[in-house]
Design an enzyme around this catalytic site. Structure first.
Site, PDB file in Angstrom:
ATOM      1  N   LYS A   1       0.844  -1.199   0.000  1.00 18.17           N
ATOM      2  CA  LYS A   1       0.000   0.000   0.000  1.00 18.17           C
ATOM      3  C   LYS A   1       0.880   1.249   0.000  1.00 18.17           C
ATOM      4  CE  LYS A   1      -3.844   1.917   2.754  1.00 18.17           C
ATOM      5  NZ  LYS A   1      -4.699   1.640   3.936  1.00 18.17           N
TER       6      LYS A   1
ATOM      7  N   SER B   1      -9.411   2.140   2.989  1.00 19.52           N
ATOM      8  CA  SER B   1      -8.435   2.830   2.167  1.00 19.52           C
ATOM      9  C   SER B   1      -7.503   1.875   1.415  1.00 19.52           C
ATOM     10  CB  SER B   1      -7.609   3.800   3.017  1.00 19.52           C
ATOM     11  OG  SER B   1      -6.836   3.140   3.982  1.00 19.52           O
TER      12      SER B   1
ATOM     13  N   SER C   1      -9.958   0.218   7.284  1.00 18.00           N
ATOM     14  CA  SER C   1      -9.308   0.272   5.973  1.00 18.00           C
ATOM     15  C   SER C   1      -8.732  -1.039   5.472  1.00 18.00           C
ATOM     16  CB  SER C   1      -8.211   1.342   5.982  1.00 18.00           C
ATOM     17  OG  SER C   1      -8.779   2.625   6.058  1.00 18.00           O
TER      18      SER C   1
END
Length: 474
Positions: free
Chosen positions: A79, A154, A178
Site C-alpha cells: 500500500k 483505504s 481500511s
C-alpha cells in the site's frame, strides 16, 4: 451488469492462494521467474480496467535476491502509505512530488519478512481518510467483481489486485476499517489485529488514540493465519499473548453476540442484513450459541470519531509538509482532506472533548465481551456503492454523512483496540460479494481465526472466477 475483471488463467499462479504458491515454489513445481512473469502479465492485463496500481517496480522485483519466509517468492503489492527503501510513497495524494524513500519503515520491513517479492505500490485515497479509493485528479480504483462499483478503502488498490487474482496477498492497514472495508467490498479476508500486535508507522503509538493496525488482504483464512504467525515474531509485542499458527478449526463451541444495528442503533440495508442472518444460521448449525445484542457505545461516538479523524488529517498534512519540504504542496490536497483540516481548526475544544471520550473506548469495547466470546456484525451498513457516490470532490458535510451511513461497525475496533476480521459470505443481489465481521477480546486473534476457518469450510467463499463464468453463460 458489467462483467467481472480478473487475471486468473492457466499460468504459474493459477488460482492458488499465497500458501499454495509458496508450496509450489518450494516443491519446484514452478520457478520464481515463472511466478513473477505471471503476476506481471496479470497486472498489465487487468490494471488498465481497475486502476489499482500506484506504481510498479517489475525490474527491481526480478532482480531481488532469493528470499526466506513463509511466502518466499510470492509476488505482492505494498500500500502506497508505507515506505519501502528505493520506492516513492505518495499516500494517495497529488500533493506529493514522488521521490524514493531512503529507509524501509517498520511495517514495510515486517511485510517483507514474510518473504514476498514486491511488484509495486497499490492505490489508496488521499492519506487513507475515506472509504472509497477515488480521486479528484485521476481515475478511481474499481471493484473487479463489477467495475461500476467502489473497491472500498483505504486499502482499495491492494484489495482489488488480490480479488482480481493479480497477486494472492497484498499489504494493507486499518485506521477505521481500511483493511476490513475493502476486504468486504472485494470478497476477501481482512484481519485488523489487536492494537500494537504488529509494528506501526513512525509516531503512531504516540498519538492520543492510536487507531491504525497493519496487516494484509488475502483470499483464504489460511493465508491470513500463516502471515500473522510469521510476522508476529518480527518485533513481537511481549505484552500480548502470541497468536502462533492457527492451522484450522477446533471443536470449541462459542457464545456469539449477533449485532444487526450500527453504533447509532440504525438497522442495516436489507441485503447486508440477509447476509448477516445467513452467516448466523451457518454458525448456529455448527453448534455455536447465537445471542442477539446491541452495541453499547456513547451516542456521541460518531461525532467524536469525526473530530478525531479531522485531527489526524491535520496532523498528517503538517507532518508531510515538514518532512517533505520542496516535495509536498498542500494546495493540491483534495476537498475532503481540506474539509477535515478545516473542521479540526474550527473548534479545538470539541476536538479535546472528543479525544478524551475516545480514550475511554477500550473499556467500552471490553464491555461487549462480558457474556459472549465473539461478536458477529456486518462489516458495512449497506453494499458497496457505485463509483462516484463517495467521490472526494463533493461538499464535505454531504460526503461525511454518507460515510457515517456506510461505515457503521468497523471504527469501534480501532478505538477499542480489539481484533476484527472481515469474511466473505455469499453474494448480494448486485452480484457483489457479501461479508460479515467477527470481533473478539483484545489479544484473542486465535479465536477469530478458528471461527473464520469454520465459516469458510461450512460456507465456501464466493470466487470471482465463478461469478465471471456465470455472467458469461447468462
Amino acid at each position: 451488469m458489467s462483467s467481472a475483471v480478473h487475471g486468473f488463467t492457466d499460468d504459474a499462479l493459477g488460482t492458488l492462494d499465497a500458501v499454495g504458491v509458496a508450496a509450489a515454489l518450494r516443491a519446484g513445481e514452478v520457478s520464481r521467474s515463472e511466478v513473477l512473469e505471471a503476476a506481471v502479465a496479470r497486472t498489465r492485463r487487468v490494471d488498465p480496467r481497475l486502476d489499482a496500481v500506484q506504481m510498479t517496480c517489475f525490474d527491481r522485483a526480478a532482480s531481488t535476491p532469493e528470499t526466506a519466509g513463509v511466502f518466499a517468492g510470492v509476488p505482492a503489492f505494498v500500500k502506497d502509505n508505507t515506505d519501502i527503501a528505493g520506492l516513492p510513497s505518495c499516500h494517495g495524494s497529488a500533493a506529493f512530488t514522488p521521490r524514493p524513500a531512503t529507509v524501509t519503515s517498520g511495517p514495510g520491513a515486517q511485510f517483507l519478512h514474510s518473504g514476498v517479492i514486491v511488484l509495486g505500490k497499490s492505490t489508496l485515497p488521499e492519506f487513507g481518510l475515506t472509504a472509497s479509493t477515488e480521486f479528484t485528479d485521476r481515475a478511481p480504483t474499481r471493484n473487479p467483481w463489477n467495475p461500476e462499483y467502489s473497491a472500498g478503502a483505504s486499502s482499495g488498490g491492494s484489495a482489488a489486485l488480490v480479488a482480481a487474482g493479480v497477486v494472492p496477498i497484498a499489504h494493507a492497514n486499518d485506521g477505521g476499517g481500511s483493511i476490513r472495508i475493502p476486504a468486504a467490498a472485494n470478497g476477501l479476508v481482512g484481519l485488523k489485529t489487536t492494537r500494537n500486535r504488529l509494528l506501526d508507522q513512525p509516531g503512531a503509538r504516540k498519538l492520543p488514540v492510536h487507531l491504525v493496525a497493519e496487516g494484509v488482504v488475502t483470499r483464504s483464512v489460511r493465508d491470513t493465519a500463516h502471515y500473522l504467525a510469521a510476522v508476529e515474531r518480527f518485533g513481537a509485542n511481549p505484552a500480548l499473548p502470541p497468536v502462533g499458527l492457527v492451522e484450522g478449526p477446533s471443536a470449541r463451541r462459542l457464545r456469539i453476540g449477533l449485532i444487526a444495528a450500527d453504533v447509532l442503533g440504525r438497522p442495516v440495508h436489507a441485503d447486508n442484513g440477509a447476509v448477516l442472518a445467513s452467516a448466523a444460521k451457518v454458525l448456529e448449525g455448527l453448534g455455536h450459541e447465537i445471542v442477539e445484542m446491541r452495541l453499547d457505545v456513547d451516542p456521541r461516538f460518531v461525532e467524536d470519531f469525526k473530530q478525531y479523524w479531522a485531527v489526524m488529517a491535520a496532523a498528517m498534512a503538517l507532518s508531510f509538509r515538514l518532512g517533505h519540504r520542496g516535495y509536498f504542496d498542500a494546495r493540491k490536497l483534495d476537498p475532503f482532506t481540506t474539509g477535515l483540516i478545516g473542521l479540526a481548526k474550527r473548534n479545538p475544544l470539541a476536538v479535546a472533548a472528543s479525544t478524551w471520550r475516545l480514550r475511554g473506548g477500550v473499556a467500552a469495547y471490553d464491555r461487549h465481551f462480558a457474556e459472549v466470546d465473539v461478536l458477529l456484525t456486518p462489516v458495512l451498513s449497506h453494499p458497496a456503492p457505485r463509483i462516484g457516490e463517495l467521490a472526494p470532490g463533493q461538499p464535505f458535510d454531504a460526503l461525511f454523512a454518507k460515510l457515517a451511513d456506510y461505515v457503521g461497525f468497523t471504527p469501534l475496533n480501532n478505538v477499542g483496540g480489539g481484533p476484527g476480521i472481515s469474511l466473505p459470505h455469499g453474494l448480494v443481489p448486485s452480484g457483489l460479494p457479501g461479508s460479515v465481521q467477527l470481533a473478539a477480546r483484545r489479544g484473542d486473534e486465535r479465536t477469530l481465526l478458528d471461527l473464520a476457518y469454520q465459516l469458510e469450510a461450512a460456507s465456501p467463499f464466493p470466487r470471482i472466477v465463478d461469478r465471471a463464468a456465470a455472467a458469461g453463460a447468462a
